[in-house]
Structure formats: structure tokens, C-alpha cells
Design a protein around this motif. Sequence first.
Motif, short mmCIF file in Angstrom:
data_model
loop_
_atom_site.label_atom_id
_atom_site.label_comp_id
_atom_site.label_asym_id
_atom_site.label_seq_id
_atom_site.Cartn_x
_atom_site.Cartn_y
_atom_site.Cartn_z
N ALA A 100 -3.92 9.71 0.65
CA ALA A 100 -3.77 8.39 0.56
C ALA A 100 -4.87 7.98 1.61
N LYS A 101 -4.87 8.51 2.53
CA LYS A 101 -5.91 8.05 3.57
C LYS A 101 -7.26 8.55 3.28
N PRO A 129 1.76 8.82 -7.09
CA PRO A 129 1.39 8.05 -5.65
C PRO A 129 0.02 7.95 -5.61
N LEU A 130 -0.69 8.71 -6.02
CA LEU A 130 -2.21 8.68 -5.92
C LEU A 130 -2.59 7.27 -6.84
N ILE A 131 -2.15 7.22 -8.13
CA ILE A 131 -2.44 6.07 -8.80
C ILE A 131 -2.00 4.81 -8.14
N VAL A 132 -0.96 4.78 -7.53
CA VAL A 132 -0.28 3.56 -6.72
C VAL A 132 -1.26 3.34 -5.60
N GLN A 133 -1.72 4.29 -5.01
CA GLN A 133 -2.63 4.27 -3.64
C GLN A 133 -3.91 3.60 -4.30
N ALA A 134 -4.39 3.82 -5.25
CA ALA A 134 -5.73 3.62 -5.70
C ALA A 134 -5.44 2.17 -6.22
N ASN A 135 -4.61 1.75 -6.68
CA ASN A 135 -4.26 0.40 -7.30
C ASN A 135 -4.28 -0.51 -5.95
#
Length: 196
Positions: free
Chosen positions: A124-125, A171-177
Motif C-alpha cells: 500500500a505504501k 486490498p491492492l485494487i482498493v488501495q489503487a482506487n
Amino acid sequence: MAAMVGSDRVELNLTPLLDLVLQIIMFFMITVNFVSDQVNANVTLPSSTSAQEIQAKTETDFIVINLLVDRVDRKDAQGRTSRDGYGRPIRDIAQPKTMRIIFAGREDIVFRQGEEGIALGKAAKAISDLARVLRRRQSIREKVAEDQIKELKVPIIIRADVEIQYGLVLPLIVQANREGFSKVELRAQTVQQAQR
């Protein structure tokens, strides 16, 4: 060309030409290596009946996130690598199960089962750092303030190994959005590719 006064001899100076050719070669070597660094061949993509062949794109900028499970070659009784009917090595998941999240140009995020939360925090960072850099570039290109850019035009492509749990991809998709990436793509192989 160089010539001496009163001489019939002419010498060609090829140094600038050679310098130009070497610079062109170095440019292509650097760009080819950058693109190949983003796609990891060790990722075994899941197969999907609705997957489509990748079409040629006009966009040149994209970010690839590879999620892979470390594998080792399967050995037979004599210690030789076992191969499938096509001559490719048969690979098994390494024990203990070790996974990686790979961003091009960054250090791999390596973790074992049970350490997913720490790995997702680091990922996420990394996405946040990439968004900050891209937002800065886009603000310079469009001549607007960084805080006015809500949508980043660079797509993110997630290539997850077939053995990666969905709980790591979401979670990677959510963080990118959340960071403003409007286009996030998942990669899978077609059923025909999986059968090869």
C-alpha cells in the motif's frame, strides 16, 4: 573530414558517427530492460474462459504488480528435474510457502503465510509513493496544482499467481482506487494458453 594544405590525402573522422550509433543502442537496451522487468515470467496466471488476448495499446505508461508464489523444480528419484509432456520443468510450491509482491524498480516484498498484513502494508505504501510521483508528473505536464488531480491516467495491471488468495489481490485494487488510479486490470490466461 580533415585534409592538410597541399596534400592529396583526406581522412574521415568517424568518431561522431560511432558516438551516435552507441547512444542509440544504449537507449534501446535500457528501454527493453525496463519493460521486461515489469512482467515476471514466474507468475503462473489463473485460467479463465472469459480472458481475452492482450490487444495492442496506444498507452505506453502502465504499472505492473506481480504477485507470485515461490516454486521449486520437482525432482525424480535420481535427482533430475521432472518435465511435462512439452519438456517444461514441473514446478511445485516451495515449503514453507513463500510469496512475493513485485513492483518494477523496487525491492521485492517477500513474505510467508501468516505475514500477509505486513506485506500488504508495504505494498500500500509503494502504491501511495507511485501515485505521489505520477501526480507530480501529471501536474507538471498539465500545468495544474497536484491537489487538483483526482484521477491518475496510468493503468495498473495486477498479475497474480493462480495460488495467490483473493484476499491479497482485493486490498491492492482498493488501495489503487483510493490513490486515484481509475483503471486497474487483472491478468489471466485464456483456457487455450493454460492447456499449452
